[in-house]
Design an enzyme around this catalytic site. Structure first.
Site, short mmCIF file in Angstrom:
data_model
loop_
_atom_site.label_atom_id
_atom_site.label_comp_id
_atom_site.label_asym_id
_atom_site.label_seq_id
_atom_site.Cartn_x
_atom_site.Cartn_y
_atom_site.Cartn_z
CB CYS A 1 -16.41 -5.69 51.48
SG CYS A 1 -17.85 -6.11 52.48
CB CYS B 1 -18.41 -3.13 53.10
SG CYS B 1 -17.99 -4.63 54.01
CG ASP B 2 -17.02 -0.46 50.35
OD1 ASP B 2 -17.31 0.07 51.43
OD2 ASP B 2 -15.92 -0.99 50.12
#
Length: 249
Positions: free
Chosen positions: A63, A66-67
């Site tokens: 992701c 997300c990261d």
């Protein structure tokens, strides 16, 4: 749970459709029930590399949104050639020093489902100075013990291999469901998703499906939650209809 639901931490390995009553067979017990909802979800498809699981959160990610911020100013790689991979690369290019896109083919245009949106993204990528395409290549090795320090890619045309120094590897090669244990009682499409419409009904009466494991265009938390409500109501209505049929007889 407050309404009486009982949770069993077991793996369902088989479903037997015996008509009105069905059986759910797990790795520990067998349960008899009138209705079933299959909600096995879908998981990110992995590259099946050595240390891939161990390095999740230490350089391996599925992701980018997300990261991605953890890799600000660093070099990263994205694996894939679909919309998600291209969008991930565009997102990462705003924060990372360099973004490599590892693609198994030699052209984005030959990918199935080349829509206007994808063409737009591909054009934007070609105009980015810090995005580099690595064509006809697959990631065959992760470099690093406790964290990702690089990757080894293999060219599918000439068989040559090269190492690329990156701090992060973002894998965007799609998702896969886990429904094959139930293919005897529900119909699956060619990718393994349970075939069902918005009513969440499968071809087998009394067996429903909900969430990312079924055939659908949008797989998000909101659509999974709505599926859960639709499938639950459908299961209740099915049980009531079976009771009405018995009482009539």
């Amino acid at each position: 749970k407050s309404l009486g639901a009982e949770i069993k931490y077991e793996k369902a390995v088989e479903i037997k459709n015996n008509g009105v009553l069905k059986e759910v067979i797990t790795n520990k017990e067998t349960y008899e029930t009138k209705a079933i909802i299959i909600a096995t979800g879908a998981k990110n498809r992995s590259l099946k590399l050595d240390k891939e699981k161990e390095l999740i959160g230490s350089g391996v990610s599925y992701c980018a949104t997300c990261d991605g911020m953890f890799f600000r100013g660093r070099d990263v790689a994205v694996v894939g050639g679909g919309n998600t991979a291209l969008e991930d690369a565009m997102f990462l290019s705003n924060y990372c020093n360099k973004v490599y896109i590892i693609h198994r083919r030699d052209n984005l245009l030959i990918c199935e489902g080349m829509y206007a949106e994808k063409e737009k993204i591909a054009k934007a990528i070609s105009e980015k100075d810090n995005i580099e395409m690595v064509w006809n290549s697959n990631v065959v090795k992760l470099i690093g013990d406790d964290k990702v320090e690089g990757i080894t890619v293999k060219n599918s045309v000439d068989g040559s291999e090269k190492d690329i120094q990156v701090s992060g590897l973002f894998i965007a090669v799609g998702q896969e469901p886990d429904n094959y244990d139930f293919e005897e009682v529900v119909e699956l499409d060619d990718k393994g998703y349970v075939i069902a419409g918005e009513d969440c009904k499968t071809e087998s009466r009394g067996i429903f499906t909900a969430g990312d494991c079924r055939t659908k265009n949008v797989r998000q938390l909101t659509t999974a939650a709505s599926d859960g409500a639709v499938a639950a109501i459908g299961a209740c209505e099915y049980i009531d209809s079976e009771l009405d049929t018995k009482n009539t007889k």
